[in-house]
Design a protein around this motif. Structure first.
Motif, short mmCIF file in Angstrom:
data_model
loop_
_atom_site.label_atom_id
_atom_site.label_comp_id
_atom_site.label_asym_id
_atom_site.label_seq_id
_atom_site.Cartn_x
_atom_site.Cartn_y
_atom_site.Cartn_z
N VAL A 146 -5.82 0.17 -9.52
CA VAL A 146 -4.27 -0.55 -9.90
C VAL A 146 -3.30 0.23 -9.22
N GLY A 147 -3.44 1.51 -9.24
CA GLY A 147 -2.72 2.36 -8.71
C GLY A 147 -2.52 2.62 -7.28
N TRP A 148 -3.68 3.14 -6.68
CA TRP A 148 -3.45 3.50 -5.24
C TRP A 148 -3.56 2.22 -4.31
N ARG A 149 -4.20 1.17 -4.75
CA ARG A 149 -4.41 -0.17 -3.54
C ARG A 149 -3.23 -1.10 -4.14
N GLY A 150 -3.21 -1.15 -5.49
CA GLY A 150 -2.22 -2.06 -6.14
C GLY A 150 -0.92 -1.71 -6.31
N THR A 151 -0.70 -0.45 -6.04
CA THR A 151 0.93 -0.13 -6.11
C THR A 151 1.14 0.89 -5.03
N MET A 152 0.61 1.93 -4.81
CA MET A 152 1.17 2.93 -3.74
C MET A 152 0.98 2.53 -2.44
N GLN A 153 -0.17 2.05 -1.95
CA GLN A 153 -0.32 1.68 -0.64
C GLN A 153 0.67 0.48 -0.15
N PRO A 154 0.65 -0.48 -0.92
CA PRO A 154 1.89 -1.55 -0.61
C PRO A 154 3.19 -1.25 -0.54
N LEU A 155 3.29 -0.32 -1.48
CA LEU A 155 4.82 0.39 -1.38
C LEU A 155 5.11 0.87 0.26
N LEU A 156 4.10 1.97 0.27
CA LEU A 156 4.26 2.36 1.70
C LEU A 156 4.40 1.46 2.92
N GLU A 157 3.49 0.48 2.75
CA GLU A 157 3.45 -0.61 4.02
C GLU A 157 4.77 -1.22 3.99
N ARG A 158 5.71 -1.26 3.19
CA ARG A 158 6.94 -1.87 3.42
C ARG A 158 7.96 -0.94 4.38
N ALA A 159 7.33 0.31 4.62
CA ALA A 159 8.21 1.34 5.35
C ALA A 159 7.42 1.60 6.47
N VAL A 160 6.02 1.85 6.66
CA VAL A 160 5.35 2.25 7.79
C VAL A 160 4.20 1.47 7.86
N PRO A 161 3.76 1.40 9.23
CA PRO A 161 2.38 0.49 9.48
C PRO A 161 1.29 0.72 8.51
N PHE A 162 0.44 -0.06 8.37
CA PHE A 162 -1.03 0.03 7.71
C PHE A 162 -1.52 1.27 8.05
N PRO A 163 -1.95 1.69 9.19
CA PRO A 163 -2.73 3.03 9.08
C PRO A 163 -1.92 4.09 8.73
N THR B 269 -7.47 -9.93 0.13
CA THR B 269 -7.79 -10.81 -1.31
C THR B 269 -6.58 -10.60 -1.99
N HIS B 270 -5.72 -9.68 -2.26
CA HIS B 270 -4.78 -9.79 -3.24
C HIS B 270 -5.45 -9.74 -4.65
N TRP B 271 -6.65 -8.99 -4.46
CA TRP B 271 -7.50 -8.92 -5.83
C TRP B 271 -7.90 -7.62 -6.21
N VAL B 272 -7.17 -6.98 -7.16
CA VAL B 272 -7.40 -5.41 -7.23
C VAL B 272 -8.69 -5.33 -7.69
N PHE B 273 -9.57 -6.14 -8.57
CA PHE B 273 -10.73 -5.88 -9.27
C PHE B 273 -11.60 -6.01 -8.18
N PRO C 129 -3.59 -9.00 -16.34
CA PRO C 129 -5.08 -9.44 -16.39
C PRO C 129 -5.20 -10.44 -15.22
N ARG C 130 -4.42 -11.42 -15.01
CA ARG C 130 -4.46 -12.47 -14.08
C ARG C 130 -4.47 -11.88 -12.66
N LEU C 131 -3.30 -10.93 -12.63
CA LEU C 131 -3.20 -10.21 -11.24
C LEU C 131 -4.25 -9.47 -10.85
N VAL C 132 -4.94 -8.96 -11.83
CA VAL C 132 -6.00 -7.80 -11.42
C VAL C 132 -7.15 -8.41 -11.22
N PHE C 133 -7.66 -9.30 -12.14
CA PHE C 133 -9.20 -9.86 -12.37
C PHE C 133 -9.15 -11.03 -11.40
#
Length: 259
Positions: free
Chosen positions: A127-144, A195-199, A69-73
């Motif tokens: 929570v899944g797309w921007r909070g999990t998947m995209q940050p994981l991919l950004e560890r390996a490839v550039p943001f675009p 923002t690091h704000w999923v909500f 709840p704190r991390l998301v909201f």
């Protein structure tokens, strides 16, 4: 990273595939429709595939469910205005390019539509797309690259709804939907980065879905220009800017006692 990403995709597509795929098959057989209460439940549960997948990855990575709840909201101090400005810009692009309300959506219902879109019909996916998947991919490839891949996977994840009679996705060609998904991955990915704000992404996603229902969308030059401007703004938000660097130096100076 690969293991976490694989777990996320497995949970996401399994849950959604069973619910939305099952709904499509049952509808094809004439057993169940989207208008039936059971169909509504399957449609709703399928949309929480990315949410469950994201929470699973978070907990397996050493996180604690009670911290979610704190991390998301809870937004970082002074970052809420980024989401507010983006939402205003997004609303202006769609409203000015359309200038025609959808007569099937009474204005009195807009708050209800937005609430549902932000929490249970779209925004909950963040929570899944921007909070999990995209940050994981950004560890390996550039943001675009991460934004494009996330957007395409996100679009494919929606694909079963094109086979569910009465689903809103059937009103738009899949190709156009995929383009919009990629653009939104740039927009929301940049918002989450700053923002690091999923909500905050929930709200932006919910607003997009609400506006797509509230207005009769016109594919014209103004809409294209507005989307490109939002894309450019997203890139500026994501990459380190001069004013952000100066702010960082100022904060460093305060911590060390220097001005």
């Amino acid at each position: 990273m690969k293991r976490a990403l694989g777990s996320f995709l497995l949970w996401t597509f399994t849950i959604t595939g069973l619910c939305w795929g099952g709904l499509a098959i049952l509808g094809h057989w004439g057993v169940l429709t989207l208008a039936h209460p059971a169909g509504v439940v399957l449609h709703l549960l399928g949309g929480f595939g990315p949410t469950v997948g994201g929470l699973w990855v978070f907990c397996r990575g050493g996180g604690r469910l009670r911290q979610v709840p704190r991390l998301v909201f809870v937004p970082r101090r002074g970052t809420w205005w980024v989401v507010l400005l983006f939402c205003l810009a997004e609303g202006a692009v769609i409203a000015l390019s359309s200038r025609q309300f959808n007569p099937q959506i009474p204005l009195s219902l807009v708050p209800v539509v937005f609430f549902q879109a932000a929490l249970i019909y779209g925004g909950n996916e963040e929570v899944g797309w921007r909070g999990t998947m995209q940050p994981l991919l950004e560890r390996a490839v550039p943001f675009p690259g991460a934004a494009v891949v996330t957007g395409l996977v996100w679009a494919v994840w929606h694909l079963p709804l094109w086979f569910v009679e009465g689903a809103s996705q059937q009103t738009i060609p899949f190709g156009w939907f995929a383009v919009l998904a990629v653009l939104q991955s740039f927009w929301y990915g940049a918002l989450f980065r700053r923002t690091h704000w999923v909500f905050g992404c929930n709200l932006a996603h919910g607003l997009t879905n609400t506006l797509l229902s509230l207005f009769v969308i016109q594919v014209n030059g103004l809409l294209a220009a507005g989307c490109l401007l939002l894309l450019a703004a997203s890139l500026v938000l994501w990459y380190r800017t001069p004013w952000e660097a100066a702010l960082g130096e100022g904060e460093k100076g305060k911590r060390t006692g220097r001005m």
